[in-house]
Design a protein around this motif. Structure first.
Motif, PDB file in Angstrom:
ATOM      1  N   GLY A 193       0.730  -0.702  -0.224  1.00 21.79           N
ATOM      2  CA  GLY A 193      -0.224   0.352   0.121  1.00 21.79           C
ATOM      3  C   GLY A 193       0.967   1.176   0.080  1.00 21.79           C
ATOM      4  O   GLY A 193       0.999   2.451  -0.666  1.00 21.79           O
ATOM      5  N   ILE A 194       1.485   0.935   0.460  1.00 22.66           N
ATOM      6  CA  ILE A 194       2.691   2.627   0.664  1.00 22.66           C
ATOM      7  C   ILE A 194       2.952   2.991  -0.345  1.00 22.66           C
ATOM      8  O   ILE A 194       3.718   3.418  -0.906  1.00 22.66           O
ATOM      9  N   PHE A 195       3.588   1.805  -1.245  1.00 19.45           N
ATOM     10  CA  PHE A 195       3.727   2.036  -2.579  1.00 19.45           C
ATOM     11  C   PHE A 195       2.860   3.152  -3.619  1.00 19.45           C
ATOM     12  O   PHE A 195       3.078   3.829  -3.945  1.00 19.45           O
ATOM     13  N   TYR A 196       1.817   3.217  -3.193  1.00 18.42           N
ATOM     14  CA  TYR A 196       0.659   3.728  -3.541  1.00 18.42           C
ATOM     15  C   TYR A 196       0.519   5.284  -3.338  1.00 18.42           C
ATOM     16  O   TYR A 196       0.173   6.111  -3.922  1.00 18.42           O
ATOM     17  N   VAL A 197       0.857   5.523  -2.310  1.00 17.50           N
ATOM     18  CA  VAL A 197       0.910   7.422  -1.640  1.00 17.50           C
ATOM     19  C   VAL A 197       1.535   7.550  -2.679  1.00 17.50           C
ATOM     20  O   VAL A 197       2.243   7.516  -3.078  1.00 17.50           O
ATOM     21  N   GLY A 198       1.211   8.687  -2.442  1.00 17.95           N
ATOM     22  CA  GLY A 198       1.823   9.911  -3.478  1.00 17.95           C
ATOM     23  C   GLY A 198       1.332   9.961  -4.744  1.00 17.95           C
ATOM     24  O   GLY A 198       1.048  10.926  -5.774  1.00 17.95           O
ATOM     25  N   LYS A 199       0.261   8.525  -5.122  1.00 20.42           N
ATOM     26  CA  LYS A 199       0.311   8.688  -6.927  1.00 20.42           C
ATOM     27  C   LYS A 199      -0.805   9.310  -7.089  1.00 20.42           C
ATOM     28  O   LYS A 199      -1.610   9.549  -6.700  1.00 20.42           O
ATOM     29  N   LEU A 200      -1.536   9.561  -8.233  1.00 21.66           N
ATOM     30  CA  LEU A 200      -1.924  10.096  -8.782  1.00 21.66           C
ATOM     31  C   LEU A 200      -3.647   9.648  -9.001  1.00 21.66           C
ATOM     32  O   LEU A 200      -3.054   8.339  -9.835  1.00 21.66           O
ATOM     33  N   ALA A 201      -4.782   9.227  -8.998  1.00 19.61           N
ATOM     34  CA  ALA A 201      -5.864   8.363  -8.239  1.00 19.61           C
ATOM     35  C   ALA A 201      -6.960   8.579  -9.366  1.00 19.61           C
ATOM     36  O   ALA A 201      -6.748  10.969  -9.355  1.00 19.61           O
ATOM     37  N   THR A 202      -7.711   8.138 -10.165  1.00 23.14           N
ATOM     38  CA  THR A 202      -9.202   8.930 -10.598  1.00 23.14           C
ATOM     39  C   THR A 202     -10.003   8.506  -9.612  1.00 23.14           C
ATOM     40  O   THR A 202     -10.189   7.115 -10.093  1.00 23.14           O
ATOM     41  N   ALA A 203     -11.740   9.567  -9.490  1.00 26.19           N
ATOM     42  CA  ALA A 203     -12.406   8.832  -8.951  1.00 26.19           C
ATOM     43  C   ALA A 203     -13.205   9.324  -9.606  1.00 26.19           C
ATOM     44  O   ALA A 203     -13.518  10.991  -9.147  1.00 26.19           O
ATOM     45  N   ARG A 204     -14.714   9.469  -9.917  1.00 28.15           N
ATOM     46  CA  ARG A 204     -15.719  10.303 -10.375  1.00 28.15           C
ATOM     47  C   ARG A 204     -15.559  11.451 -11.247  1.00 28.15           C
ATOM     48  O   ARG A 204     -15.892  12.223 -10.988  1.00 28.15           O
ATOM     49  N   GLY A 205     -14.678  11.254 -11.601  1.00 28.94           N
ATOM     50  CA  GLY A 205     -14.145  11.864 -13.493  1.00 28.94           C
ATOM     51  C   GLY A 205     -12.978  13.170 -12.806  1.00 28.94           C
ATOM     52  O   GLY A 205     -12.552  13.754 -13.468  1.00 28.94           O
ATOM     53  N   LEU A 206     -12.539  13.195 -11.561  1.00 29.32           N
ATOM     54  CA  LEU A 206     -11.278  13.891 -10.585  1.00 29.32           C
ATOM     55  C   LEU A 206     -10.286  13.580 -10.387  1.00 29.32           C
ATOM     56  O   LEU A 206     -10.258  12.547  -9.940  1.00 29.32           O
ATOM     57  N   SER A 207      -9.420  14.120 -10.246  1.00 28.41           N
ATOM     58  CA  SER A 207      -8.352  13.934  -9.847  1.00 28.41           C
ATOM     59  C   SER A 207      -7.746  14.080  -9.216  1.00 28.41           C
ATOM     60  O   SER A 207      -8.349  15.354  -8.154  1.00 28.41           O
ATOM     61  N   PHE A 208      -7.073  13.253  -8.091  1.00 25.59           N
ATOM     62  CA  PHE A 208      -6.568  13.219  -6.758  1.00 25.59           C
ATOM     63  C   PHE A 208      -5.324  12.688  -6.671  1.00 25.59           C
ATOM     64  O   PHE A 208      -5.015  11.887  -7.514  1.00 25.59           O
ATOM     65  N   ARG A 209      -4.719  13.210  -5.317  1.00 25.50           N
ATOM     66  CA  ARG A 209      -3.234  12.417  -4.739  1.00 25.50           C
ATOM     67  C   ARG A 209      -4.461  10.795  -4.049  1.00 25.50           C
ATOM     68  O   ARG A 209      -4.648  11.209  -3.207  1.00 25.50           O
ATOM     69  N   VAL A 210      -3.222  10.162  -3.336  1.00 26.44           N
ATOM     70  CA  VAL A 210      -3.379   8.772  -2.694  1.00 26.44           C
ATOM     71  C   VAL A 210      -2.912   9.503  -1.251  1.00 26.44           C
ATOM     72  O   VAL A 210      -1.495   9.246  -1.163  1.00 26.44           O
ATOM     73  N   GLU A 211      -4.039   9.759  -0.297  1.00 28.99           N
ATOM     74  CA  GLU A 211      -3.214   9.852   0.935  1.00 28.99           C
ATOM     75  C   GLU A 211      -2.884   9.051   1.710  1.00 28.99           C
ATOM     76  O   GLU A 211      -1.739   8.840   2.775  1.00 28.99           O
ATOM     77  N   SER A 212      -3.273   7.979   1.232  1.00 26.00           N
ATOM     78  CA  SER A 212      -3.265   6.600   2.398  1.00 26.00           C
ATOM     79  C   SER A 212      -4.116   5.340   1.364  1.00 26.00           C
ATOM     80  O   SER A 212      -4.963   5.371   1.514  1.00 26.00           O
ATOM     81  N   VAL A 213      -3.327   4.055   2.089  1.00 29.28           N
ATOM     82  CA  VAL A 213      -4.104   2.878   2.202  1.00 29.28           C
ATOM     83  C   VAL A 213      -4.219   2.488   3.372  1.00 29.28           C
ATOM     84  O   VAL A 213      -2.661   1.319   3.214  1.00 29.28           O
ATOM     85  N   ASP A 214      -5.039   1.542   3.555  1.00 28.53           N
ATOM     86  CA  ASP A 214      -5.702   0.815   4.500  1.00 28.53           C
ATOM     87  C   ASP A 214      -5.507  -0.494   4.397  1.00 28.53           C
ATOM     88  O   ASP A 214      -7.098  -0.668   3.842  1.00 28.53           O
ATOM     89  N   VAL A 215      -4.910  -1.223   4.084  1.00 30.30           N
ATOM     90  CA  VAL A 215      -5.363  -2.942   4.264  1.00 30.30           C
ATOM     91  C   VAL A 215      -5.965  -3.765   5.207  1.00 30.30           C
ATOM     92  O   VAL A 215      -5.234  -3.327   5.820  1.00 30.30           O
TER      93      VAL A 215
END
Length: 110
Positions: free
Chosen positions: A73-95
């Motif tokens: 999960g830590i690998f994806y923190v800070g990566k760009l993400a798309t949801a609902r047609g909007l751009s975001f950054r991943v703040e955290s991934v809780d598995v």
């Protein structure tokens, strides 16, 4: 797979169909189905003035997440993400044992 995990995997399939699920893509990877809450827009007042923030929490079945995203999960923190047609950054991934919660934030935040 534990009995509880098996139950949750089966129940979540029906729940996702009732609640509705949407597409989440992280780091231009494979889209996964997620249940998302409302986009939260807030303001914080710091010493230097007002700072706005946007967050969105997405819940993904563990099996869907691990099939699409194989890194920790830590690998994806800070990566760009798309949801609902909007751009975001991943703040955290809780598995968790059955689900993964991906918290997204404003893409301009480091």
């Amino acid at each position: 797979m534990s009995l509880l995990t098996s139950f949750l995997a089966t129940a979540s399939t029906e729940a996702f169909a009732v609640i509705g699920n949407e597409s989440l893509t992280v780091n231009s990877g494979t889209a996964v189905n997620a249940v998302m809450n409302d986009v939260v827009n807030s303001r914080q007042y710091a010493d230097i003035g007002m700072d706005t923030d946007t967050t969105l929490d997405c819940v993904v079945r563990l099996s869907d997440w691990t099939a699409a995203y194989t890194e920790n999960g830590i690998f994806y923190v800070g990566k760009l993400a798309t949801a609902r047609g909007l751009s975001f950054r991943v703040e955290s991934v809780d598995v968790g044992a059955s689900f993964v919660t991906v918290r997204l934030k404003d893409p301009t935040k480091a």
